[in-house]
Design an enzyme around this catalytic site. Structure first.
Site, PDB file in Angstrom:
ATOM      1  N   LYS A 261     -10.072  -6.637   7.775  1.00 61.96           N
ATOM      2  CA  LYS A 261      -8.985  -6.194   8.653  1.00 61.96           C
ATOM      3  C   LYS A 261      -9.259  -6.713  10.045  1.00 61.96           C
ATOM      4  O   LYS A 261     -10.352  -6.481  10.593  1.00 61.96           O
ATOM      5  CB  LYS A 261      -8.940  -4.670   8.725  1.00 61.96           C
ATOM      6  CG  LYS A 261      -7.989  -4.033   7.765  1.00 61.96           C
ATOM      7  CD  LYS A 261      -7.902  -2.541   7.958  1.00 61.96           C
ATOM      8  CE  LYS A 261      -7.360  -1.945   6.673  1.00 61.96           C
ATOM      9  NZ  LYS A 261      -7.386  -0.483   6.671  1.00 61.96           N
TER      10      LYS A 261
ATOM     11  N   LYS B 249      -1.177  -1.006  -4.273  1.00 57.78           N
ATOM     12  CA  LYS B 249      -2.343  -0.168  -3.993  1.00 57.78           C
ATOM     13  C   LYS B 249      -1.879   1.263  -3.829  1.00 57.78           C
ATOM     14  O   LYS B 249      -0.894   1.542  -3.150  1.00 57.78           O
ATOM     15  CB  LYS B 249      -3.020  -0.704  -2.725  1.00 57.78           C
ATOM     16  CG  LYS B 249      -3.741   0.297  -1.851  1.00 57.78           C
ATOM     17  CD  LYS B 249      -4.639  -0.449  -0.875  1.00 57.78           C
ATOM     18  CE  LYS B 249      -4.621   0.158   0.509  1.00 57.78           C
ATOM     19  NZ  LYS B 249      -5.386  -0.662   1.465  1.00 57.78           N
TER      20      LYS B 249
ATOM     21  N   GLY C 136      -4.279  -4.068   6.190  1.00 57.69           N
ATOM     22  CA  GLY C 136      -3.367  -3.827   7.312  1.00 57.69           C
ATOM     23  C   GLY C 136      -3.512  -2.429   7.863  1.00 57.69           C
ATOM     24  O   GLY C 136      -4.146  -1.555   7.254  1.00 57.69           O
TER      25      GLY C 136
ATOM     26  N   LYS D  18      -2.884   5.147  -2.716  1.00 55.51           N
ATOM     27  CA  LYS D  18      -3.834   6.000  -2.001  1.00 55.51           C
ATOM     28  C   LYS D  18      -4.219   7.144  -2.923  1.00 55.51           C
ATOM     29  O   LYS D  18      -3.343   7.729  -3.594  1.00 55.51           O
ATOM     30  CB  LYS D  18      -3.186   6.546  -0.723  1.00 55.51           C
ATOM     31  CG  LYS D  18      -2.900   5.459   0.313  1.00 55.51           C
ATOM     32  CD  LYS D  18      -4.187   4.946   0.932  1.00 55.51           C
ATOM     33  CE  LYS D  18      -3.905   3.878   1.972  1.00 55.51           C
ATOM     34  NZ  LYS D  18      -5.138   3.378   2.613  1.00 55.51           N
TER      35      LYS D  18
ATOM     36  N   SER E 263       0.864  -1.166   0.000  1.00 57.09           N
ATOM     37  CA  SER E 263       0.000   0.000   0.000  1.00 57.09           C
ATOM     38  C   SER E 263       0.908   1.226   0.000  1.00 57.09           C
ATOM     39  O   SER E 263       1.708   1.405   0.908  1.00 57.09           O
ATOM     40  CB  SER E 263      -0.855  -0.032   1.271  1.00 57.09           C
ATOM     41  OG  SER E 263      -1.579   1.162   1.403  1.00 57.09           O
TER      42      SER E 263
ATOM     43  N   ASP F 280     -13.849  -1.180   2.900  1.00 59.77           N
ATOM     44  CA  ASP F 280     -12.923  -1.266   4.037  1.00 59.77           C
ATOM     45  C   ASP F 280     -13.648  -0.660   5.246  1.00 59.77           C
ATOM     46  O   ASP F 280     -14.383  -1.359   5.961  1.00 59.77           O
ATOM     47  CB  ASP F 280     -11.613  -0.533   3.686  1.00 59.77           C
ATOM     48  CG  ASP F 280     -10.600  -0.465   4.832  1.00 59.77           C
ATOM     49  OD1 ASP F 280     -10.909  -0.915   5.942  1.00 59.77           O
ATOM     50  OD2 ASP F 280      -9.485   0.048   4.636  1.00 59.77           O
TER      51      ASP F 280
ATOM     52  N   GLU G 262     -11.129   0.955  -3.635  1.00 57.91           N
ATOM     53  CA  GLU G 262     -11.431   0.701  -2.230  1.00 57.91           C
ATOM     54  C   GLU G 262     -12.039   1.950  -1.579  1.00 57.91           C
ATOM     55  O   GLU G 262     -11.482   3.041  -1.664  1.00 57.91           O
ATOM     56  CB  GLU G 262     -10.109   0.308  -1.535  1.00 57.91           C
ATOM     57  CG  GLU G 262     -10.268  -0.233  -0.137  1.00 57.91           C
ATOM     58  CD  GLU G 262      -8.924  -0.676   0.464  1.00 57.91           C
ATOM     59  OE1 GLU G 262      -7.972  -0.966  -0.295  1.00 57.91           O
ATOM     60  OE2 GLU G 262      -8.827  -0.706   1.696  1.00 57.91           O
TER      61      GLU G 262
ATOM     62  N   ASP H 188      -7.214   3.271  -3.261  1.00 55.17           N
ATOM     63  CA  ASP H 188      -7.928   3.339  -1.978  1.00 55.17           C
ATOM     64  C   ASP H 188      -8.128   4.810  -1.616  1.00 55.17           C
ATOM     65  O   ASP H 188      -7.161   5.556  -1.449  1.00 55.17           O
ATOM     66  CB  ASP H 188      -7.098   2.638  -0.892  1.00 55.17           C
ATOM     67  CG  ASP H 188      -7.821   2.574   0.450  1.00 55.17           C
ATOM     68  OD1 ASP H 188      -8.970   3.043   0.544  1.00 55.17           O
ATOM     69  OD2 ASP H 188      -7.219   2.052   1.419  1.00 55.17           O
TER      70      ASP H 188
END
Ligand code: OSB
Ligand code: MG
Length: 373
Positions: free
Chosen positions: A265, A162, A293, A164, A136, A241, A216, A189
């Site tokens: 998670k 991934k 995570g 952000k 991530s 999420d 996400e 995400d």
């Protein structure tokens, strides 16, 4: 079994690379480590991986400490249990506070698996010898800086990247990463930062062209309806999420078709007991899952690796090697990735030695409850 002593360590580790999401940037983390001792002297470890500020969920390190000391620890000490779900009944009437609960539930599972002489993964029902790891990557100051980070991790063999995203850092960075890595498994995400507007729908539709494996949590945590509507207009699967904190939320997600993939998670869902139940429900419903995570230290990371070995975890999890996050982790050996695969330990319990001295050297405050052993 009976937990007779509980220690809490508020431990700080600096991140090797600052991490920025749509809400804020962090350079170090304070996690609360939970140590159980049972009447025979066996140990169990858990990790409360709550962020310090209430920007991911409403919890913080301070609220977790309060709930732990005022409600969870008094109920846990001296309670007779045979399986972790029985111990979890002692905090079940506490509403919310999933991160706090997760630390205790994890300690129960690590103690329980050690008492059975099995690995944590085997006790949870894991079937894989190694699990696929993704990374991530946070928001960077420039697209060049982002490409450097992506290149580094793709070269290391990570199976999925991934990114952000937030307003003003979405289509262009994704376009650049896709141009440089046409065949790489990439997803984005948003951590719930977008408003439910026509403009957002258009923006998300323009992300459809990049063949992302998922988007996400574009909208706020409670907005299942907006996710459902967006999913009906997109080819790219939506992954939830923040929206899913308990099993009822999975029911809502399925009933409304608010997403096609779930990020499970351990911290967000209150522990391994609920995470395993979430895995079973989504598997029966045909919803693929992966393990997300919270930049866990080694204890929480080991739990994530063990969970990811369950059969329904078919997408790469956010279980990068310890060195992606910390110069020196609190477990030995640290978690390592070999061409993007993390081996699932077969040793009893967590499968790693907890480095108590290193924890103490990095501990800001330490409290003990019950008998000391
Ligand atoms: O949304 O998955 C998230 C880290 C902090 C808060 C929220 C998230 C994350 C990550 C990090 O993406 C995943 C990891 O531990 O590598
Ligand atoms: Mg997320």
């Amino acid at each position: 079994m009976k937990v007779v002593g509980v220690s809490l360590y508020v431990t700080r580790l600096p991140l090797v690379h600052g991490f920025e999401t749509s809400s804020h940037r962090k350079t170090h983390l304070d996690h609360i480590l939970v140590r159980f001792t049972d009447e025979s002297g066996l140990e169990g470890w858990g990790e409360i991986a709550s962020p310090s500020s209430p920007f991911y969920s409403s919890e913080t390190v301070d609220t977790a400490q309060l709930i732990a000391t005022k409600y969870i620890i008094p109920a846990v000490i001296g309670h007779e249990w045979e399986t972790p779900d029985q111990l979890a009944t002692t905090w079940a009437r506490v509403r919310g506070h999933e991160f706090a609960k997760a630390g205790f539930d994890m300690a129960a599972w690590s103690l329980y698996s050690a008492s059975r002489g099995e690995s944590l993964a085997a006790t949870l029902g894991g079937v894989r010898e190694s699990v696929a790891a993704g990374v991530s990557l946070g928001i960077e100051t420039s697209i060049d800086a982002l490409l450097t980070e992506v290149t580094r991790h793709v070269d290391a063999g990570y199976r999925r990247v991934k990114l952000k995203i937030k307003q003003g850092w979405d289509v262009e960075p994704v376009r650049a990463v896709r141009a440089a890595f046409p065949d790489q498994d990439v997803h984005v995400d948003a951590n719930g930062i977008y408003d439910d507007t026509d403009e957002t729908t258009e923006l998300m539709r323009s992300l459809d062209q990049f063949g992302l494996s998922m988007i996400e949590q574009p909208y706020g945590p409670r907005n299942f309806a907006a996710h459902a509507q967006l999913q009906s207009r997109l080819q790219t699967p939506i992954c939830l999420d923040e929206a899913v904190v308990d099993l009822d939320d999975i029911g809502t997600m399925i009933a409304l078709e608010a997403g096609r993939i779930l990020n499970i998670k351990v911290s967000r869902m209150g522990g391994l007991t609920v995470a395993v139940a979430a895995h079973n429900i989504t598997r029966d419903a045909g919803i693929p899952v992966w393990c997300g995570g919270m930049h866990e230290f080694g204890i929480g990371r080991a739990a994530n690796v063990a969970l990811s070995s369950l059969p329904g975890f078919t997408y790469p999890s956010d279980v990068s090697a310890s060195d992606k996050y910390y110069e020196r982790d609190i477990i030995d050996p640290p978690v390592t990735a070999d061409r993007g695969m993390v081996r699932v330990p077969t040793d009893v319990g967590l499968g790693h030695t907890v480095l108590t001295d290193w924890i103490l050297q990095n501990t800001i405050s330490h409290e003990h409850f019950g008998e000391s052993r």
